[in-house]
Structure formats: C-alpha cells, structure tokens
Scaffold this active site. Structure first.
Site, PDB file in Angstrom:
ATOM      1  N   ASP A 201       0.908  -1.136   0.000  1.00 49.98           N
ATOM      2  CA  ASP A 201       0.000   0.000   0.000  1.00 49.98           C
ATOM      3  C   ASP A 201       0.949   1.187   0.000  1.00 49.98           C
ATOM      4  OD1 ASP A 201      -1.406   2.299   0.894  1.00 49.98           O
ATOM      5  OD2 ASP A 201      -3.046   0.981   1.497  1.00 49.98           O
ATOM      6  N   HIS A 202       1.088   1.832  -1.130  1.00 50.25           N
ATOM      7  CA  HIS A 202       2.208   2.779  -1.238  1.00 50.25           C
ATOM      8  C   HIS A 202       2.050   3.972  -0.289  1.00 50.25           C
ATOM      9  CE1 HIS A 202      -0.476   4.981  -3.954  1.00 50.25           C
ATOM     10  NE2 HIS A 202       0.337   5.999  -3.880  1.00 50.25           N
TER      11      HIS A 202
ATOM     12  N   HIS B 266      -5.962   2.684   1.148  1.00 45.96           N
ATOM     13  CA  HIS B 266      -5.239   3.822   1.723  1.00 45.96           C
ATOM     14  C   HIS B 266      -5.972   4.473   2.901  1.00 45.96           C
ATOM     15  CE1 HIS B 266      -3.060   3.095  -1.872  1.00 45.96           C
ATOM     16  NE2 HIS B 266      -3.807   3.804  -2.686  1.00 45.96           N
TER      17      HIS B 266
END
Ligand code: BG6
Length: 492
Positions: A177-178, A240
C-alpha cells in the site's frame, strides 16, 4: 551502507507502474549503494523485447533523476528481459535458467524478490509455477511483493490469498500500500508515540472528531478501463484511507516492530463498526464528477472520459463516517473522503479537539467568543508537516480571542533527499521488514467493512449525486458532517 544481494523478477516489467515507480526507485537504491554489484533484474511480460530495448526503456525511466552516463550504463547492465506468457508452464524453465545464471554471475546467493506488478487474476498461476518450476530457491530469501488491488471483495481476496499461501508463508508476502511508504504517514506513529502531550489527549475525552481527506485534482486519465470497474471505494477507501485510520486509531504497540504494529492495526480495524446495508445511506455518500471549470481549465464529465461507459454509475468520490467501538474511540466520528477531480491534490488529517468545558471569557460574547476548535493537522502531501490551530489573545490593549496557528513544514531540501515511497518500500522488502505492508488480516477486515457499502450501493437505483469537477465533492458530503454539527476543516 549495507549492500543487499537480490535478484528481482518483475512480472509486468513493461507496465506503467514498473516504468514510473519501480525502475526509478531501484535506481535511487543503486545510487545510494543499497544495491550495487550483487543484484540483477529480470523484467518479464508478454511483449517480445530484447535486453537492449529493455535497457533503453530503463534509461528513459530514470532520466528525470539525471544520472551521469557512467551511472546509467553501470545500472542498466544489471537488467535483463524475458518475454513470458504466465500461463505457459514451459516458459518458466526459461526464466529459471536465466535466474540461476544471473544468480551465479552476480553472486547473489539465492535471494529472490518476485514482484507482481500486474492483474491479480494471474497471481495464483504465477506463484504456483514459481514453486513447481523451482524458481524459488533453497539457499536465500524468497519474497513476494504484490500490488493492489488485492481482490475485488472479501471473497475474491480470500481465494487469492489461499492460492498465494499455498506457496509463500505470510512473512514472505509483502502487500504494497504505497501510502504506507510516505514520509508523513510513517510520521503518524512518531507524533503519537513520542509525545506525551499528544498521546495523552488521543482519545474520546479530548478529541471531537477526526477527518481524513485524500483529494486528487486529476481525473481518471488513461485508467478509465480499470477505474470504471473499481470506483473510489475500492480504489482509495478500502486500502489507503482505512490504513490511515488504523494508524490513527490503533493502541500503542508494546514496541515499534512489524509484528506488534500489525497486531494493533488489525485490532483497530476490527473495532470499526461494520454497517448493515440499511445503515449505509446514513454513513456514506458517493458522487461522480460532472463537467466543471477551475480557474482557466475546463474539465469533461467522468462519463465522457476515455474507456468509461457513458451511463457509468461508478463513484469518483466517497465520503463516510466510521465509528470505532472501543473504549478509546466510542463516540468519536472518523470522517473520511476521497475523490478525483477535486479542487486540489492533497492528503490531510485533521484531528479536531473538543472545546473547553466552559468559556470563562464569555462575558463579552462579541470579542471573547472562542472562534474555533483546536485542530492538529497532519499534512501528508504535497506539502509535509504539521500545524496546530489554537485560540490565543489578539495583540492589543483589549482582551479578545483570536485563532493562532503553529505551523511546521519539512523544508524543500529535506524533501528532495527523502526517499520516495516505492524506494522506501523496496528497501524494507530487502531488509525483510514488513512494518509498512498490509497483513492479510488487515486486507480481509478492510474488505468486510467496504463490502457492505458496495452491496448497498449496487442495489440502490437512485441517481448518483454529482459534483462539478474542480469542487470538493457533492453537497451530500458536506451534509454528512453538518447533521452531526461539524464541518470539513479543510475546504480549499
Ligand atoms: C492509487 C490509486 O492507489 O493511488 C490511484 O489507484 C490514485 O487512483 C493513487 O491516483 C494516488 O496516489 P498518490 O500517491 O498520488 O496520492
């Protein structure tokens, strides 16, 4: 500086993500010496590319980082391309032979990092073959890095996870999950757990509500095909937004390490109330952008975007209220919102504190009115920093109250040198540190929270609220807070 030894096998090596994020991040690691001589990269995808062509692509991908000629040459020498059809068993032997050869040539010692930068429906077939064709080694680490989306609902994610788990143990799986690689997201733990002043107020006695905004000014660009099937709920909220909420809501871990943090995040996610379908309307709103104008720019409506169905009912905006049923958070709404084509790009967290119990200055309401609630803002991007908005005395002989703001931003210089999210995450992976990746239990719980909302919306045939491109979402998103007596703090 520790030099890592690893062979990277990138499935989806010709794709957009690889070009935009992975190759530049690998180059940054190379430049800093995290990877130097004992590494190699195999890019695979269906297309027939030569090594030379692949290396040209790599050069273009790292161009913005302004490498010297020598740096560029030295870097691309580690890159190899192999065209590959992921469903064809025989082709995996070619990959294996190449991988073993490169392992020997670069003295890598069997460490392998398999990066799946492609559609999830191939994850199962790839991981099965990695095992059956013995591409997984016995003498080094074998780690699997997976991009989102991880499934499209709980059930599909569960099946996908089962397939992967037949081959890899949970501690070998790194689900990206950047957002967890972003500097200021990582800073949430520092702010909370290194400051008694903050942590002691971090509960329902002092916090009134929490607001998390993930706003984008861009539309869907060339990703209409993907996005139209996904929508904002699955694209941004399931991953996110819920990850951010879990970091804000979790209990202090016993110690700052991946296992303990994951444990606390999972508990926090499990404490988020799962709505019934009938409740969804009171807690969540969606919207789709219509044509709009911002300053001198005009924007097309979502349904006129490339590869989007003209009668699409996909939401490009979501706002919602989460309730967390535990001692710390009972009664404190966590409002979240995310959307495309909003007024500006920005990810922000606003922690809104409760007012003092009595306004002792109330004698003169006109000037001594407490103007606003105290707010701690965490700026995630594009600027990074914090601010604290409080009440103070206005300068002058009389006694009036006025808002004051303590404001801190990371300097441009510091930001320039700070690692990019993907670079950080790749390095974590090389270090075997899973703190900033999502555990299966987190993914599963996030889907459970989101699935009900999706199901309720799929059954609802009413028109989807629209908002003009360039605004902060439909009226319903403002009403969601107004009916609780609140306002969005951030209203650009
Ligand atoms: C991705 C979404 O996960 O995050 C995109 O799929 C979105 O739709 C992107 O644009 C936003 O990331 P960032 O880092 O630009 O805020």
């Amino acid at each position: 500086m520790q030099e890592h030894r690893a062979l990277f096998v990138i499935f989806g090596g010709t794709g957009d993500l690889a070009k935009r994020k992975l190759y530049p991040s690998l180059f940054r690691l190379f430049r800093k010496g995290n990877i130097a001589t004992h590494f190699a990269v195999i890019g695979t995808a269906r297309r027939e590319w030569s090594n030379d062509y692949f290396r040209e692509i790599i050069k273009t991908a790292i161009e913005p980082l302004e490498p010297t000629k020598e740096e560029e040459e030295a870097f691309v020498q580690h890159f190899y391309y192999q065209s590959h059809n992921v469903t064809n068993t025989e082709e995996y032997t070619v990959i294996k032979t190449l991988a073993d050869r490169l392992d020997e040539q670069y003295e890598i010692g069997g460490n392998r990092l398999f990066y799946l930068a492609m559609a999830p429906n191939f994850f199962g077939v790839i991981t099965r073959h990695l095992k059956s064709e013995e591409i997984i080694t016995n003498n080094g680490f074998n780690r699997l890095v997976i991009e989102k989306p991880f499934g499209s609902d709980y059930e599909s994610a569960r099946l996908l996870n089962e397939e992967i788990r037949e081959v890899f143990e949970e501690d070998q799986i790194f689900r990206i999950d950047h957002y967890l690689g972003k500097e200021m997201i990582q800073n949430i733990s520092a702010i909370r757990f290194a400051n008694n002043m903050i942590e002691s107020l971090w509960n329902n006695r002092y916090i009134d509500n929490v607001q998390v905004t993930l706003a984008e000014s861009l539309g869907v660009e060339e990703r209409g095909g993907y996005y139209d099937k996904s929508g904002a709920l699955k694209d941004m909220i399931q991953n996110h937004a819920l990850q951010i909420v879990s970091l804000l809501a979790m209990e202090p871990p016993r110690i700052f390490d991946d296992e303990e943090i994951r444990q606390e995040k999972i508990i926090a996610l499990r404490s988020i109330r799962i709505l019934s379908e009938a409740e969804v309307d009171q807690f969540f709103v969606r919207g789709q952008y219509s044509a709009g104008k911002l300053k001198d720019d005009t924007f097309a409506a979502y349904h006129d975007e490339l590869n989007v169905a003209p009668d699409s009912r996909t939401e490009t905006f979501v706002a919602g209220k989460l309730l967390i049923d535990n001692f710390r958070w009972a009664g404190v709404p966590f409002y979240i919102r995310s959307g495309k084509r909003l007024t500006e790009k920005g990810t922000r967290i606003n922690i809104v504190f409760k007012p003092v119990p009595v306004n002792i200055f109330r004698e003169n309401e006109a000037t001594r009115k407490i103007k606003g609630k105290d707010v701690l803002t965490i700026y995630i991007q594009p600027t990074e920093g914090f601010s604290l908005t409080m009440n103070g005395k206005e300068i002058g002989p009389s006694f009036s109250l006025a808002p004051i703001k303590l404001d801190y931003r990371h300097s441009a210089d510091a930001l320039e040198n700070s690692p990019e999210a993907y670079e950080r995450l790749l390095l974590d992976c090389l270090n075997g540190d899973a703190t900033n990746f999502t555990h299966w239990d987190e993914v599963a719980q996030s889907w459970r929270i989101v699935d009900v909302i999706r199901q309720a919306w799929d059954k609802d045939t009413a028109a989807i609220p629209s908002y003009a491109a360039g605004t902060m979402g439909p009226d319903e998103a403002f009403q969601l807070l107004e009916k609780d007596g609140h306002d969005w703090i951030w209203q650009p």
